[in-house]
Design a protein around this motif. Structure first.
Motif, short mmCIF file in Angstrom:
data_model
loop_
_atom_site.label_atom_id
_atom_site.label_comp_id
_atom_site.label_asym_id
_atom_site.label_seq_id
_atom_site.Cartn_x
_atom_site.Cartn_y
_atom_site.Cartn_z
N LYS A 138 -39.65 40.92 -43.87
CA LYS A 138 -39.65 42.37 -43.97
C LYS A 138 -39.03 43.06 -42.76
N LYS A 139 -39.34 42.56 -41.57
CA LYS A 139 -38.87 43.24 -40.35
C LYS A 139 -37.45 42.81 -40.01
N PRO A 140 -36.56 43.77 -39.71
CA PRO A 140 -35.19 43.41 -39.34
C PRO A 140 -35.14 42.57 -38.06
N GLU A 141 -36.10 42.80 -37.15
CA GLU A 141 -36.14 42.01 -35.92
C GLU A 141 -36.38 40.54 -36.23
N ALA A 142 -37.25 40.28 -37.19
CA ALA A 142 -37.56 38.90 -37.57
C ALA A 142 -36.36 38.24 -38.24
N ARG A 143 -35.68 38.99 -39.11
CA ARG A 143 -34.50 38.43 -39.79
C ARG A 143 -33.42 38.07 -38.77
N ALA A 144 -33.20 38.98 -37.83
CA ALA A 144 -32.19 38.74 -36.80
C ALA A 144 -32.58 37.54 -35.95
N ALA A 145 -33.86 37.43 -35.60
CA ALA A 145 -34.32 36.33 -34.74
C ALA A 145 -34.06 34.98 -35.40
N VAL A 146 -34.34 34.88 -36.69
CA VAL A 146 -34.14 33.61 -37.38
C VAL A 146 -32.66 33.21 -37.35
N VAL A 147 -31.79 34.15 -37.66
CA VAL A 147 -30.35 33.85 -37.67
C VAL A 147 -29.89 33.43 -36.28
N VAL A 148 -30.30 34.17 -35.26
CA VAL A 148 -29.89 33.84 -33.90
C VAL A 148 -30.43 32.47 -33.49
N ASN A 149 -31.66 32.17 -33.86
CA ASN A 149 -32.25 30.88 -33.50
C ASN A 149 -31.55 29.71 -34.17
N MET A 150 -30.90 29.95 -35.29
CA MET A 150 -30.20 28.88 -35.99
C MET A 150 -28.76 28.66 -35.49
N VAL A 151 -28.25 29.56 -34.68
CA VAL A 151 -26.86 29.43 -34.21
C VAL A 151 -26.64 28.15 -33.41
N PRO A 152 -27.52 27.77 -32.45
CA PRO A 152 -27.27 26.52 -31.72
C PRO A 152 -27.23 25.30 -32.63
N LEU A 153 -28.04 25.32 -33.68
CA LEU A 153 -28.03 24.21 -34.63
C LEU A 153 -26.75 24.21 -35.45
N ALA A 154 -26.33 25.41 -35.88
CA ALA A 154 -25.09 25.53 -36.66
C ALA A 154 -23.88 25.08 -35.85
N LEU A 155 -23.90 25.32 -34.54
CA LEU A 155 -22.79 24.89 -33.69
C LEU A 155 -22.58 23.38 -33.76
N LYS A 156 -23.64 22.64 -34.04
CA LYS A 156 -23.56 21.19 -34.08
C LYS A 156 -23.37 20.65 -35.49
N LEU A 157 -23.67 21.48 -36.49
CA LEU A 157 -23.62 21.01 -37.87
C LEU A 157 -22.41 21.52 -38.66
N ASP A 158 -21.94 22.73 -38.36
CA ASP A 158 -21.01 23.43 -39.24
C ASP A 158 -19.61 23.53 -38.65
N GLU A 159 -18.69 23.88 -39.51
CA GLU A 159 -17.32 24.17 -39.09
C GLU A 159 -17.31 25.50 -38.31
N PRO A 160 -16.34 25.67 -37.41
CA PRO A 160 -16.29 26.91 -36.62
C PRO A 160 -16.30 28.18 -37.45
N SER A 161 -15.59 28.17 -38.57
CA SER A 161 -15.56 29.38 -39.40
C SER A 161 -16.94 29.73 -39.93
N ASP A 162 -17.74 28.71 -40.27
CA ASP A 162 -19.10 28.95 -40.76
C ASP A 162 -20.00 29.46 -39.64
N VAL A 163 -19.81 28.90 -38.45
CA VAL A 163 -20.60 29.36 -37.30
C VAL A 163 -20.29 30.82 -36.99
N LEU A 164 -19.01 31.16 -37.02
CA LEU A 164 -18.62 32.54 -36.76
C LEU A 164 -19.20 33.48 -37.82
N GLY A 165 -19.29 32.99 -39.05
CA GLY A 165 -19.91 33.79 -40.11
C GLY A 165 -21.38 34.02 -39.84
#
Length: 274
Positions: A138-165
């Motif tokens: 419900k809270k936009p802060e929580a939604r943003a936090a989850v996405v930001v917290n997943m960025v370091p993991l995405a850097l190791k799993l995904d293609e650069p274009s997906d990470v930038l997305g």
């Protein structure tokens, strides 16, 4: 993190029940009445129960936070992913199915440790679970936090274009949020965008400069410095700077302990004749 440490939750509940129980045993000895039979006694019981619960939640919450930081230090400072996986398993079992700021914070580190241990599919499942639940928060802060917290993991799993997305998604969720945590998250996303851009650019000097800033800064977690030293070594290879590449690889091998990057770093050092 308190709800994810069962033993601390149990201690809270036991203490909250024990204090009123002791009081209700002593009360009749002093007053000659059953404690709950009088209004003052009943009020006192409730105050003791809720007061003890509040105090114990604070105390056990601090212990849970300290234990979480200890678990993270196994990975971030000792560079031992298997230790985090093994010792953090009881917490991860409770956290993993959930989505939110705290679950994603813990599982981001845990999933990166899984990657270092070769458990790629499990790490991918963590990212899918967390990002899949963002829309339900419900809270936009929580939604943003989850996405930001997943960025370091995405850097190791995904293609650069997906990470930038994913970075762009986080930036969009942070729009209009003016609190300090959101400002820090915006700054972090900007730094990660810069890193991804440098990785895919044809100018390795930019990547070299970014990674050197992290590797040389002892304020950063040792694991992160090792990972950036590996990136720095790749940039040195592209620039033809064998001496500096060797120094970066030696940093990885000398400090990386059980991180997955140590094996290819050793192999590259052998190829360089070290």
């Amino acid at each position: 993190m308190l709800p994810y440490f069962k033993r601390y939750v149990i201690i809270c509940c036991v203490a909250a029940a024990a204090v009123p129980l002791v009081a209700s045993t002593i009360w009749p000895l002093i007053t000659g009445q059953i404690m709950a039979a009088s209004l003052p006694g009943l009020i006192t019981l409730l105050v003791l129960f809720f007061g003890t619960m509040a105090v114990m939640q604070r105390v056990m919450g601090m212990k849970a936070q300290a234990e979480t930081e200890r678990l993270f230090a196994l990975y971030n400072e000792q560079c031992d992913p298997n230790a985090l996986i093994d010792q953090g398993a009881p917490v991860a079992e409770l956290v993993e199915p959930q989505c939110g700021e705290l679950p994603s914070w813990f599982m981001s580190y845990y999933a990166q440790a899984l990657l270092d241990a070769g458990q790629v599919e499990r790490a991918q499942a963590v990212k899918a679970t967390q990002l899949g639940g963002v829309a339900n928060l419900k809270k936009p802060e929580a939604r943003a936090a989850v996405v930001v917290n997943m960025v370091p993991l995405a850097l190791k799993l995904d293609e650069p274009s997906d990470v930038l997305g994913l970075i762009a998604q986080g930036e969009g969720l942070l729009e209009g949020l003016a609190d300090d945590a959101s400002a820090q998250r915006r700054a972090y996303l900007a730094s990660q965008r810069e890193l991804v851009d440098a990785r895919v650019a044809e100018d390795p000097q930019g990547l070299l400069d970014l990674c050197e800033q992290v590797r040389a800064n002892a304020d950063h977690p040792l694991r992160l410095r090792v990972e950036r030293a590996w990136d720095e070594a790749q940039a040195c290879y592209r620039l033809g700077d064998a001496a500096r590449e060797r120094a970066c690889l030696e940093f990885v091998v000398g400090h990386g302990n059980k991180l997955a990057l140590v094996t290819p770093a050793r192999a590259r050092l052998a190829a360089l004749g070290v």
